[in-house]
Design an enzyme around this catalytic site. Sequence first.
Site, PDB file in Angstrom:
ATOM      1  N   LYS A 104       0.885  -1.354  -0.094  1.00 27.15           N
ATOM      2  CA  LYS A 104       0.068  -0.077  -0.085  1.00 27.15           C
ATOM      3  C   LYS A 104       0.674   1.197  -0.056  1.00 27.15           C
ATOM      4  CE  LYS A 104      -4.324   0.690   0.262  1.00 27.15           C
ATOM      5  NZ  LYS A 104      -5.674   0.011  -0.137  1.00 27.15           N
TER       6      LYS A 104
HETATM    7  N1  GLU Z   1      -7.249   0.007  -3.352  1.00 24.97           N
HETATM    8  C1  GLU Z   1      -8.076  -1.114  -3.434  1.00 24.97           C
HETATM    9  C2  GLU Z   1      -8.023  -2.035  -2.391  1.00 24.97           C
HETATM   10  O1  GLU Z   1      -7.854  -1.733  -1.272  1.00 24.97           O
HETATM   11  C3  GLU Z   1      -7.477  -1.748  -4.955  1.00 24.97           C
HETATM   12  C4  GLU Z   1      -5.975  -2.121  -4.973  1.00 24.97           C
HETATM   13  C5  GLU Z   1      -5.635  -2.741  -6.302  1.00 24.97           C
HETATM   14  O2  GLU Z   1      -6.413  -2.980  -7.228  1.00 24.97           O
HETATM   15  O3  GLU Z   1      -4.489  -3.146  -6.261  1.00 24.97           O
HETATM   16  O4  GLU Z   1      -8.387  -3.254  -2.688  1.00 24.97           O
END
Ligand code: GLU
Length: 414
Positions: A104
């Site tokens: 993240k």
């Molecule tokens: N931000 C989204 C999540 O928390 C998508 C992450 C992604 O597609 O890599 O799952």
Amino acid sequence: MSGSAWDQALAQLDQAARIMNLDPNVHEVLRNPKRALIVSVPIRMDDDTVRSFTGYRVHHNTSRGPSKGGIRYHPSVNLEEVKALAMWMTWKCAVVGIPYGGAKGGVVVNPKELSERELEALTRRYASEILPLIGPERDIPAPDVGTDEQVMAWIMDTYSMNSGYSVPGVVTGKPLAVGGSAGRRAATGRGVMYVTVATLKHLAMPVDEARVVVQGYGKVGAPVVQLLSEQGCIVVGVGDVGGGVYNPRGLSPVGLASHHAETKTVAGYEGGESVTNEELLELECDVLIPAALEEVITEGNADRIHARIVVEAANGPTTPEADEILHDRRVRVVPDILANAGGVTVSYFEWVQDLQAYFWTADEVNAKLRKVMEESYVSVLDLAEERKVTMRQAATILGVQRVAEAHTTRGLFP
Ligand code: GLU
């Protein structure tokens, strides 16, 4: 009193480890993020002054493949939160069986206060600072709270300019024009719809006329309202940062969408009465769908949640204390790492299409997404029933088990 999102993520891991008798040596590895980078992001503002923002990128685990996870632009971003979100990405990818680890990123900023030029500068400088960590075989960012397709296009371009050729597979959630996937935009909401329908059916509650409340009306909440209405559900309450609206006879999804397009908030929509965000969560309904930020269902309000089912479209909306209260009150919680996995699942499809330079239709994407979500739902439910644990414990156990297996099969380096 609840701790940080990181305390919450660790408590969930520790509890799953206890139930599944996880090898303490593996547990020790999984409790710590693999790496965390803190960067300073200085940009020239429109008034010609220079302002430095703080950014992060955390890789929690890469045992099952390159790491994957969104980038968040929000004033409350901090390292503990990014670490928690990265850990949840690890379990999420494992639960739906896609070959990624968890990551993240985030920048401490309110993107709404930046001009378009400042936002582009911030994004390109942040992307440059985390460049050593990202790449299509390494770590693939995507949108999260406060970022969108345009931000992904700037990251893709910054990475590509440094490589000397176009590398669409370095980020997902891109515009279609630069290698995005059909169906990615609504994918998280579509996945939430599939698991909500599956849960209603499992609990023998009619899908038609199920009363739904959605907290959040952004990239996830808005498609959830639309898609569940199409299934026959009645959306009785919706809220966002501006406030909420309630109508026990149902809110018109079309009316809400046009009010939001005009005013940028659902607050003040004339098709219902105004409610505060606190009141919204406590409304009389069958399904409550938090689709915004962490820690909104806490020990402070869990005993006033009237829903029979909570489907976590947001990451980490329920604290461990609230989880226990909801469990005691027999409220079924469909956990984030299952419920909102549709987004990263279609991100995976986008990455596969980019690597092959061969693109699929929206129908193909949606059909594959549905299969992944429905099969994952059944795997988690079966494990919950077999072990007599909650859906969250079952999903965490399933995710941890798959990551632990990859880790031990590879062996501890060196
Ligand atoms: N931000 C989204 C999540 O928390 C998508 C992450 C992604 O597609 O890599 O799952």
